[in-house]
Design a protein around this motif. Structure first.
Motif, mmCIF file in Angstrom:
data_model
loop_
_atom_site.group_PDB
_atom_site.id
_atom_site.type_symbol
_atom_site.label_atom_id
_atom_site.label_comp_id
_atom_site.label_asym_id
_atom_site.label_seq_id
_atom_site.Cartn_x
_atom_site.Cartn_y
_atom_site.Cartn_z
ATOM 1 N N GLU A 251 101.251 -42.568 20.530
ATOM 2 C CA GLU A 251 102.453 -42.965 21.245
ATOM 3 C C GLU A 251 102.242 -44.152 22.186
ATOM 4 O OE1 GLU A 251 100.343 -39.831 23.657
ATOM 5 O OE2 GLU A 251 100.818 -40.198 21.538
ATOM 6 N N ASP A 252 101.010 -44.562 22.383
ATOM 7 C CA ASP A 252 100.742 -45.752 23.198
ATOM 8 C C ASP A 252 99.351 -46.287 22.865
ATOM 9 O OD1 ASP A 252 98.843 -44.211 24.639
ATOM 10 O OD2 ASP A 252 100.350 -43.615 26.102
ATOM 11 N N GLY A 253 99.007 -47.422 23.465
ATOM 12 C CA GLY A 253 97.739 -48.052 23.152
ATOM 13 C C GLY A 253 96.533 -47.251 23.600
ATOM 14 N N ALA A 254 96.644 -46.571 24.735
ATOM 15 C CA ALA A 254 95.515 -45.789 25.235
ATOM 16 C C ALA A 254 95.175 -44.654 24.273
ATOM 17 C CB ALA A 254 95.838 -45.239 26.622
ATOM 18 N N ARG A 255 96.198 -43.958 23.764
ATOM 19 C CA ARG A 255 95.957 -42.878 22.811
ATOM 20 C C ARG A 255 95.375 -43.429 21.511
ATOM 21 N NH1 ARG A 255 94.213 -38.061 21.452
ATOM 22 N NH2 ARG A 255 95.330 -37.116 19.695
ATOM 23 N N ALA A 256 95.863 -44.585 21.085
ATOM 24 C CA ALA A 256 95.338 -45.202 19.861
ATOM 25 C C ALA A 256 93.862 -45.566 20.016
ATOM 26 C CB ALA A 256 96.161 -46.441 19.505
ATOM 27 N N ASP B 17 102.064 -51.682 16.688
ATOM 28 C CA ASP B 17 102.945 -52.639 17.344
ATOM 29 C C ASP B 17 102.104 -53.541 18.231
ATOM 30 O OD1 ASP B 17 105.348 -53.823 17.965
ATOM 31 O OD2 ASP B 17 105.828 -52.440 19.584
ATOM 32 N N ILE B 18 102.584 -54.741 18.518
ATOM 33 C CA ILE B 18 101.839 -55.641 19.401
ATOM 34 C C ILE B 18 102.068 -55.274 20.861
ATOM 35 C CG2 ILE B 18 101.729 -58.020 20.247
ATOM 36 C CD1 ILE B 18 101.961 -58.995 17.429
ATOM 37 N N ARG B 19 103.302 -54.986 21.233
ATOM 38 C CA ARG B 19 103.627 -54.671 22.624
ATOM 39 C C ARG B 19 103.658 -53.162 22.817
ATOM 40 N NH1 ARG B 19 102.170 -59.456 23.568
ATOM 41 N NH2 ARG B 19 103.603 -61.129 23.061
ATOM 42 N N MET B 20 102.685 -52.631 23.569
ATOM 43 C CA MET B 20 102.618 -51.199 23.869
ATOM 44 C C MET B 20 102.050 -51.001 25.258
ATOM 45 S SD MET B 20 101.041 -49.387 20.457
ATOM 46 C CE MET B 20 99.530 -50.375 20.531
ATOM 47 N N PRO B 21 102.433 -49.912 25.946
ATOM 48 C CA PRO B 21 101.789 -49.601 27.226
ATOM 49 C C PRO B 21 100.390 -49.037 26.995
ATOM 50 C CG PRO B 21 103.386 -47.901 26.650
ATOM 51 C CD PRO B 21 103.537 -48.984 25.624
ATOM 52 N N GLY B 22 99.554 -49.088 28.012
ATOM 53 C CA GLY B 22 98.210 -48.524 27.912
ATOM 54 C C GLY B 22 97.204 -49.528 27.405
ATOM 55 N N HIS C 50 79.919 -51.800 23.200
ATOM 56 C CA HIS C 50 80.883 -50.866 23.804
ATOM 57 C C HIS C 50 81.439 -49.872 22.795
ATOM 58 C CE1 HIS C 50 84.194 -49.299 26.204
ATOM 59 N NE2 HIS C 50 85.000 -49.570 25.191
ATOM 60 N N TYR C 51 81.914 -50.369 21.664
ATOM 61 C CA TYR C 51 82.595 -49.490 20.716
ATOM 62 C C TYR C 51 81.635 -48.625 19.899
ATOM 63 C CZ TYR C 51 86.858 -51.865 22.030
ATOM 64 O OH TYR C 51 87.914 -52.364 22.755
ATOM 65 N N HIS C 52 80.344 -48.839 20.098
ATOM 66 C CA HIS C 52 79.358 -47.977 19.463
ATOM 67 C C HIS C 52 78.718 -47.036 20.490
ATOM 68 C CE1 HIS C 52 77.163 -47.032 15.846
ATOM 69 N NE2 HIS C 52 75.986 -47.211 16.417
ATOM 70 N N SER C 53 79.221 -47.068 21.721
ATOM 71 C CA SER C 53 78.625 -46.301 22.808
ATOM 72 C C SER C 53 79.463 -45.072 23.142
ATOM 73 C CB SER C 53 78.515 -47.177 24.064
ATOM 74 O OG SER C 53 79.782 -47.339 24.680
ATOM 75 N N ALA C 54 78.955 -44.266 24.059
ATOM 76 C CA ALA C 54 79.688 -43.074 24.496
ATOM 77 C C ALA C 54 80.934 -43.432 25.300
ATOM 78 C CB ALA C 54 78.766 -42.180 25.324
ATOM 79 N N ARG C 55 81.053 -44.693 25.722
ATOM 80 C CA ARG C 55 82.218 -45.137 26.498
ATOM 81 C C ARG C 55 83.351 -45.664 25.617
ATOM 82 N NH1 ARG C 55 81.209 -46.008 32.040
ATOM 83 N NH2 ARG C 55 79.049 -45.627 32.650
ATOM 84 N N ARG C 56 83.231 -45.541 24.322
ATOM 85 C CA ARG C 56 84.164 -46.189 23.402
ATOM 86 C C ARG C 56 85.607 -45.717 23.545
ATOM 87 N NH1 ARG C 56 80.502 -43.185 20.577
ATOM 88 N NH2 ARG C 56 81.243 -41.236 19.658
ATOM 89 N N GLU C 57 85.830 -44.529 24.120
ATOM 90 C CA GLU C 57 87.205 -44.049 24.270
ATOM 91 C C GLU C 57 87.902 -44.668 25.471
ATOM 92 O OE1 GLU C 57 87.946 -39.828 23.676
ATOM 93 O OE2 GLU C 57 85.896 -39.606 22.957
#
Length: 465
Positions: A35-40, A55-60, A187-194
């Motif tokens: 439902e938003d960029g953070a969840r994605a 979508d290009i424009r999303m919150p988060g 970053h995206y291969h680390s434990a912080r990736r979320e």
């Protein structure tokens, strides 16, 4: 993508749009919604997808940040952008960043289904190519970095180790070598990736606003500070902050950055209370920081605070064997972005000019040259005339294919040993469009013997097709 339905993530803050796409893709696709960029971002960090439709424009987090996350973590996952008419320019920009295609709202359901189907098929072919590549024992990429030279394979190993260690990383190398791609891969291969990956170019920040941008400011801290503002450290809370061109920071900001790294806390400009931060810093510079320290332009204590896990990305001239692979990669990328059909790829002579040019601007310059060539080319392939003048005028890598590729292999080796041997193989594969059987016949050797030589010199026949 293996057996089973195609896994698709649909990210849009409008529920009706998510439901429409889920209905369009109901047959043969396993659809999840964000439902938003953070969840994605959280979903792509923990689950595999074949296609992401966003979508290009999303919150988060917006579609560009999601695209960067997908391509850094799983480069073969295809991303389709959704856009309104007013943001078509953004969609084209996204395709240049690696998106597969875009859908202009409102879109026809059949057109949407066709785009996702093409993206899924492209992902399937990429998976098959990756499995073939893995069977050869030499990786050709790490996230969005491309290259199979010994230098790059060593870099991949270091980046993989850095990702598993929650420590400060310093990326070194000339401009254009791919330091931001390396930072995203870590970053995206680390434990912080979320959590978020927040990039900032320190050299682009006005000197008077550097501290406010990095650490934030309190209300009334200076003229124009009508409200309190969080800085980039707070935006990256729980994630990674990428300080590109960290050598450009003014000395007062270096003092505060050193303290932030040491104490893991910051203080907003004009505030009296410190704030605890949990951020992994990845820094990058093209400067020689030891020389900067000696010249008094960079703090010695900060240098050692950053220099925990250094990784140097080699200039392209030191891994010239990667040029054909990179050129083909960029050709495919920009042909899609510009909607060009270039089934013939590169003319062999054009590929040799690319390989013979020294690339002072490194990978970035190579990509720009290929993008220009794709834009101006006519017909089904890129020719020498399509290349920038300085590249087209470069001395080709090695002897002329007409002279070298027609020699028996043993004679070519006797002529010039290892370097010419590799150039011979490049010319041979270029002449026969990557057809190993015909190339082996010309060289007077068994097909398997030629395959062994190709592996020895880091060449793949597919790069010449």
């Amino acid at each position: 993508m293996t057996g089973g339905p195609v896994r698709v993530l649909v990210a849009d803050d409008k529920e009706n749009m998510r439901k429409l796409l889920a209905k369009i893709l109901a047959d043969g696709y396993a659809v999840e919604e964000a439902e938003d960029g953070a969840r994605a971002l959280s979903l792509v960090a923990t689950r595999p997808y074949d296609v992401v439709v966003t979508d290009i424009r999303m919150p988060g987090a917006d579609g560009f940040e999601l695209l960067g996350a997908v391509k850094a973590r799983a480069p073969d996952t295809e991303v389709v952008m959704m856009t309104g008419y007013a943001t078509i320019a953004d969609a084209v920009r996204a395709m240049r960043m690696g998106a597969f295609d875009y859908l202009e709202k409102p879109f026809d359901p059949d057109a949407a289904l066709a785009v996702v189907a093409r993206a899924a098929e492209h992902k399937r072919l990429a998976d098959a190519a990756r499995r073939d590549d893995a069977s050869g024992g030499e990786p050709s990429s790490f996230h969005n970095l491309v290259g199979r030279s010994a230098r790059m394979r060593a870099v991949y190993g270091l980046l993989d180790k850095a990702a598993g260690l929650d420590i400060t990383v310093l990326l070194l190398g000339e401009t254009g070598t791919g330091k931001e791609l390396a930072a995203r891969a870590i970053h995206y291969h680390s434990a912080r990736r979320e959590r978020r990956f927040v990039p900032v170019n320190c050299g682009a920040l006005p000197a008077e606003l550097v501290e406010s941008e990095l650490f934030g400011h309190a209300r009334g801290a200076f003229t124009g500070a009508a409200a309190a503002k969080a800085g980039l450290f707070e935006e990256a809370q729980g994630g990674s902050l990428f300080l590109d061109e960290v050598g450009e920071l003014p000395l007062p900001a270096q003092v505060k950055l050193n303290r932030a790294l040491q104490e893991r806390e910051i203080r907003r400009v004009g505030d009296t209370q410190p704030l605890k931060v949990d951020v992994r810093v990845i820094a990058a510079t093209h400067r020689d920081l030891r020389e900067e320290v000696r010249a008094g332009r960079f703090r010695e204590d900060l240098f050692y605070r950053l220099h925990v896990f250094p990784v140097t990305l080699p200039p392209l001239r030191e891994r010239a064997e990667d040029v054909p692979l990179l050129a083909q990669h960029f050709l495919a990328k920009h042909a899609r972005a510009l909607r060009r059909e270039l089934a013939g790829g590169f003319d062999p002579e054009a590929l040799r000019r690319l390989a013979g040019y020294p690339w002072p601007g490194n990978v970035r310059e190579l990509e720009n040259a290929v993008e220009r060539a794709v834009a101006v080319s006519s017909g089904d392939r890129v020719r020498v005339a399509d290349l920038p003048a300085e590249v087209a005028g470069a001395a080709p890598a090695g002897p002329e294919p007409a002279d070298l590729a027609k020699l028996p292999y043993k004679e070519a080796v006797a002529e010039a040993r290892d370097r010419t041997s590799r150039e011979y193989l490049v010319a041979l594969l270029a002449e026969f469009g990557g057809n190993v059987t015909r190339a082996a016949e010309r060289a007077g050797m068994e097909r398997e013997s030629l395959h062994r030589l190709l592996r020895r010199y880091g060449l793949r026949s597919d790069d010449f097709k």
